[in-house]
Design a protein around this motif. Structure first.
Motif, PDB file in Angstrom:
ATOM      1  N   LEU A 316       0.830  -1.205   0.000  1.00 32.28           N
ATOM      2  CA  LEU A 316       0.000   0.000   0.000  1.00 32.28           C
ATOM      3  C   LEU A 316       0.862   1.252   0.000  1.00 32.28           C
ATOM      4  O   LEU A 316       0.569   2.239  -0.709  1.00 32.28           O
ATOM      5  CB  LEU A 316      -0.920  -0.016   1.214  1.00 32.28           C
ATOM      6  CG  LEU A 316      -1.862   1.177   1.380  1.00 32.28           C
ATOM      7  CD1 LEU A 316      -2.804   1.288   0.183  1.00 32.28           C
ATOM      8  CD2 LEU A 316      -2.653   1.074   2.676  1.00 32.28           C
ATOM      9  N   GLU A 317       1.973   1.227   0.769  1.00 34.52           N
ATOM     10  CA  GLU A 317       2.867   2.377   0.810  1.00 34.52           C
ATOM     11  C   GLU A 317       3.549   2.591  -0.536  1.00 34.52           C
ATOM     12  O   GLU A 317       3.736   3.738  -0.998  1.00 34.52           O
ATOM     13  CB  GLU A 317       3.908   2.161   1.908  1.00 34.52           C
ATOM     14  CG  GLU A 317       4.848   3.341   2.107  1.00 34.52           C
ATOM     15  CD  GLU A 317       5.845   3.087   3.219  1.00 34.52           C
ATOM     16  OE1 GLU A 317       6.705   3.963   3.452  1.00 34.52           O
ATOM     17  OE2 GLU A 317       5.754   1.995   3.842  1.00 34.52           O
ATOM     18  N   LYS A 318       3.900   1.494  -1.207  1.00 33.33           N
ATOM     19  CA  LYS A 318       4.535   1.596  -2.512  1.00 33.33           C
ATOM     20  C   LYS A 318       3.576   2.162  -3.556  1.00 33.33           C
ATOM     21  O   LYS A 318       3.947   2.973  -4.405  1.00 33.33           O
ATOM     22  CB  LYS A 318       5.030   0.215  -2.922  1.00 33.33           C
ATOM     23  CG  LYS A 318       5.882   0.201  -4.177  1.00 33.33           C
ATOM     24  CD  LYS A 318       6.403  -1.198  -4.451  1.00 33.33           C
ATOM     25  CE  LYS A 318       7.275  -1.214  -5.710  1.00 33.33           C
ATOM     26  NZ  LYS A 318       7.778  -2.585  -5.998  1.00 33.33           N
ATOM     27  N   ARG A 319       2.309   1.749  -3.509  1.00 34.98           N
ATOM     28  CA  ARG A 319       1.319   2.279  -4.450  1.00 34.98           C
ATOM     29  C   ARG A 319       1.058   3.759  -4.201  1.00 34.98           C
ATOM     30  O   ARG A 319       0.909   4.539  -5.130  1.00 34.98           O
ATOM     31  CB  ARG A 319       0.011   1.488  -4.326  1.00 34.98           C
ATOM     32  CG  ARG A 319       0.049   0.113  -4.965  1.00 34.98           C
ATOM     33  CD  ARG A 319      -1.343  -0.436  -5.166  1.00 34.98           C
ATOM     34  NE  ARG A 319      -2.072  -0.534  -3.898  1.00 34.98           N
ATOM     35  CZ  ARG A 319      -2.054  -1.602  -3.122  1.00 34.98           C
ATOM     36  NH1 ARG A 319      -1.335  -2.669  -3.455  1.00 34.98           N
ATOM     37  NH2 ARG A 319      -2.752  -1.611  -2.005  1.00 34.98           N
ATOM     38  N   ASN A 320       1.018   4.140  -2.958  1.00 29.01           N
ATOM     39  CA  ASN A 320       0.793   5.556  -2.650  1.00 29.01           C
ATOM     40  C   ASN A 320       1.959   6.427  -3.080  1.00 29.01           C
ATOM     41  O   ASN A 320       1.789   7.618  -3.382  1.00 29.01           O
ATOM     42  CB  ASN A 320       0.525   5.729  -1.157  1.00 29.01           C
ATOM     43  CG  ASN A 320      -0.778   5.069  -0.718  1.00 29.01           C
ATOM     44  OD1 ASN A 320      -1.686   4.909  -1.539  1.00 29.01           O
ATOM     45  ND2 ASN A 320      -0.867   4.688   0.542  1.00 29.01           N
ATOM     46  N   LEU A 323       1.689   7.891  -6.681  1.00 28.33           N
ATOM     47  CA  LEU A 323       0.585   8.813  -6.953  1.00 28.33           C
ATOM     48  C   LEU A 323       1.075  10.239  -6.917  1.00 28.33           C
ATOM     49  O   LEU A 323       1.975  10.597  -6.137  1.00 28.33           O
ATOM     50  CB  LEU A 323      -0.532   8.620  -5.924  1.00 28.33           C
ATOM     51  CG  LEU A 323      -1.179   7.218  -5.854  1.00 28.33           C
ATOM     52  CD1 LEU A 323      -2.226   7.192  -4.767  1.00 28.33           C
ATOM     53  CD2 LEU A 323      -1.787   6.831  -7.199  1.00 28.33           C
ATOM     54  N   ASP A 324       0.473  11.088  -7.775  1.00 31.16           N
ATOM     55  CA  ASP A 324       0.826  12.495  -7.772  1.00 31.16           C
ATOM     56  C   ASP A 324      -0.036  13.261  -6.774  1.00 31.16           C
ATOM     57  O   ASP A 324      -0.758  12.666  -5.972  1.00 31.16           O
ATOM     58  CB  ASP A 324       0.676  13.077  -9.175  1.00 31.16           C
ATOM     59  CG  ASP A 324      -0.740  12.881  -9.723  1.00 31.16           C
ATOM     60  OD1 ASP A 324      -1.590  12.372  -8.946  1.00 31.16           O
ATOM     61  OD2 ASP A 324      -0.997  13.217 -10.891  1.00 31.16           O
ATOM     62  N   ALA A 325       0.048  14.590  -6.854  1.00 25.74           N
ATOM     63  CA  ALA A 325      -0.701  15.416  -5.895  1.00 25.74           C
ATOM     64  C   ALA A 325      -2.211  15.290  -6.094  1.00 25.74           C
ATOM     65  O   ALA A 325      -2.984  15.449  -5.141  1.00 25.74           O
ATOM     66  CB  ALA A 325      -0.264  16.879  -6.029  1.00 25.74           C
ATOM     67  N   ASP A 326      -2.663  14.987  -7.340  1.00 23.37           N
ATOM     68  CA  ASP A 326      -4.097  14.838  -7.609  1.00 23.37           C
ATOM     69  C   ASP A 326      -4.604  13.434  -7.335  1.00 23.37           C
ATOM     70  O   ASP A 326      -5.799  13.164  -7.536  1.00 23.37           O
ATOM     71  CB  ASP A 326      -4.389  15.206  -9.066  1.00 23.37           C
ATOM     72  CG  ASP A 326      -4.059  16.659  -9.350  1.00 23.37           C
ATOM     73  OD1 ASP A 326      -4.100  17.466  -8.387  1.00 23.37           O
ATOM     74  OD2 ASP A 326      -3.740  16.974 -10.510  1.00 23.37           O
TER      75      ASP A 326
END
Length: 382
Positions: A316-320, A323-326
């Motif tokens: 989950l941390e790797k997927r987050n 992600l960009d700011a949006d």
């Protein structure tokens, strides 16, 4: 605790439904009984009317040869009526009047029937059948049954005059009103009356209603009959009034008025309808609820489950992190380079190869068609 509340609520709903069904069954039974009583009462009246018409017609036809009905076994009871007619059937509850404007002691006038115009005092009011008994009005001879003769002082009497019931619709009030011209008090008949306030406090022995009755249109109050207070004599075993009214209990805030265990004697301690519980019972149930909530949030921990949770957290941390700011996913460098190579690659070689394949197939189909045509011409020439 929620289960206890739900059980009490469910028990109350079921008890309420049972009470409604019992009330409906009782109303149905009352309607059936009322209908049967009215049918029996009408049959008794009808049989007497038929017998009377038959006898009258027979007396007219036979004249001097008509039988003597006031002789023999019916000699002393001839012309008498059965006692069952003295009690008219009870009206259904929805058909009864809300306010009864007649009471024992009222002076009334009969406006219908054989005794029309007679004025006398009401002796008894029957609210269920909406009838009254008037003194010396609607008198009939009633046949006395054999079992009742033994209780009478004179057992040789076979009939006795009785006042038969008169309906509320066949009587009107007689009151005294002052004449506006002469100033004298006169007896007048009230055509219509109604009930309204004020509502009075009556003694337990009183039979008069609490509401007040008025003359319609004039709004003049019709007084209720004056009732005599019963004289009650004290006996040797009676408690004096002074001792009864003496205050022997003084309330105190320091001590309860009764022991706390008395409530368990007055009601079932383990009743399913109980809504107020002891503090100890409430604490025990609340503790059970807290334990249940804790068991739902906490599961059994093993090395395998700990490893699975840790791996899921890292994924989950790797997927987050991608992600960009949006909140949209970002492409990796490998993906971007692959897309660039595909876009800049020369696409002319594959296109020319496909065109050559299509042209060879077209020529092959053309040669096949020309060979078939030459063969067909040779056959025609031969």
């Amino acid at each position: 605790m929620q289960r206890v509340i739900q059980r009490t609520t469910s028990a109350r709903k079921q008890a309420f439904k049972r009470s409604i069904k019992a009330q409906e069954r009782q109303e149905l039974l009352d309607r059936v009984q009322t209908k049967r009583a009215r049918k029996d009462f009408g049959a008794a009246l009808s049989s007497q009317f038929k017998e009377a018409r038959k006898n009258r017609w027979e007396d007219w036809e036979k004249g001097p040869l008509a039988p003597m009905r006031d002789a023999g076994l019916d000699r002393t009871t001839y012309g008498g009526l059965e006692g069952s007619i003295l009690h008219p059937p009870r009206l259904p509850k929805h058909e009864q009047r809300r306010h009864v404007l007649f009471a024992a002691g009222d002076r009334v006038c009969v406006i219908r029937g054989q005794d029309q115009g007679k004025i006398n005092v009401i002796t008894q009011v029957n609210r269920d059948s909406e009838t009254v008994l008037i003194k010396d009005v609607n008198m009939r001879d009633v046949i006395i049954p054999e079992w009742a003769k033994d209780r009478m002082a004179n057992s040789n009497i076979d009939t006795q005059p009785q006042s038969f019931p008169v309906s509320f619709d066949d009587i009107r009030h007689i009151i005294k009103l002052e004449d506006t011209e002469t100033g004298e008090m006169q007896q007048v008949m009230v055509k219509h009356a109604y009930a309204a306030g004020p509502y009075h406090e009556r003694s337990p022995e009183s039979k008069n209603p609490r509401y007040t009755r008025y003359v319609s249109g004039l709004d003049i109050e019709i007084p209720w009959p004056v009732e005599e207070e019963p004289t009650i004599a004290d006996g040797d075993m009676d408690t004096s009034r002074m001792e009864v009214e003496a205050s022997t209990f003084v309330a105190s805030l320091a001590e309860p008025p009764m022991p706390s265990t008395v409530i368990d004697e007055l009601r079932n301690k383990y009743s399913k309808f109980r809504t107020r519980h002891d503090p100890e019972y409430l604490r025990e149930k609340m503790t059970e609820d807290y334990q249940k909530q804790y068991r739902e949030t906490v599961s059994l921990s093993t090395p395998k489950t700990e490893f699975i949770k840790l791996r899921a957290a890292k994924a989950l941390e790797k997927r987050n992190a991608r992600l960009d700011a949006d909140g949209n996913a970002q492409l990796s460098k490998e993906t971007k380079s692959f897309i660039d190579q595909y876009l800049h690659k020369d696409m002319r070689g594959p296109l020319l190869k496909q065109q050559k394949i299509k042209f060879a197939a077209h020529q092959k189909r053309a040669k096949g068609k020309s060979g078939k045509a030459k063969k067909a011409k040779a056959e025609e020439a031969s």
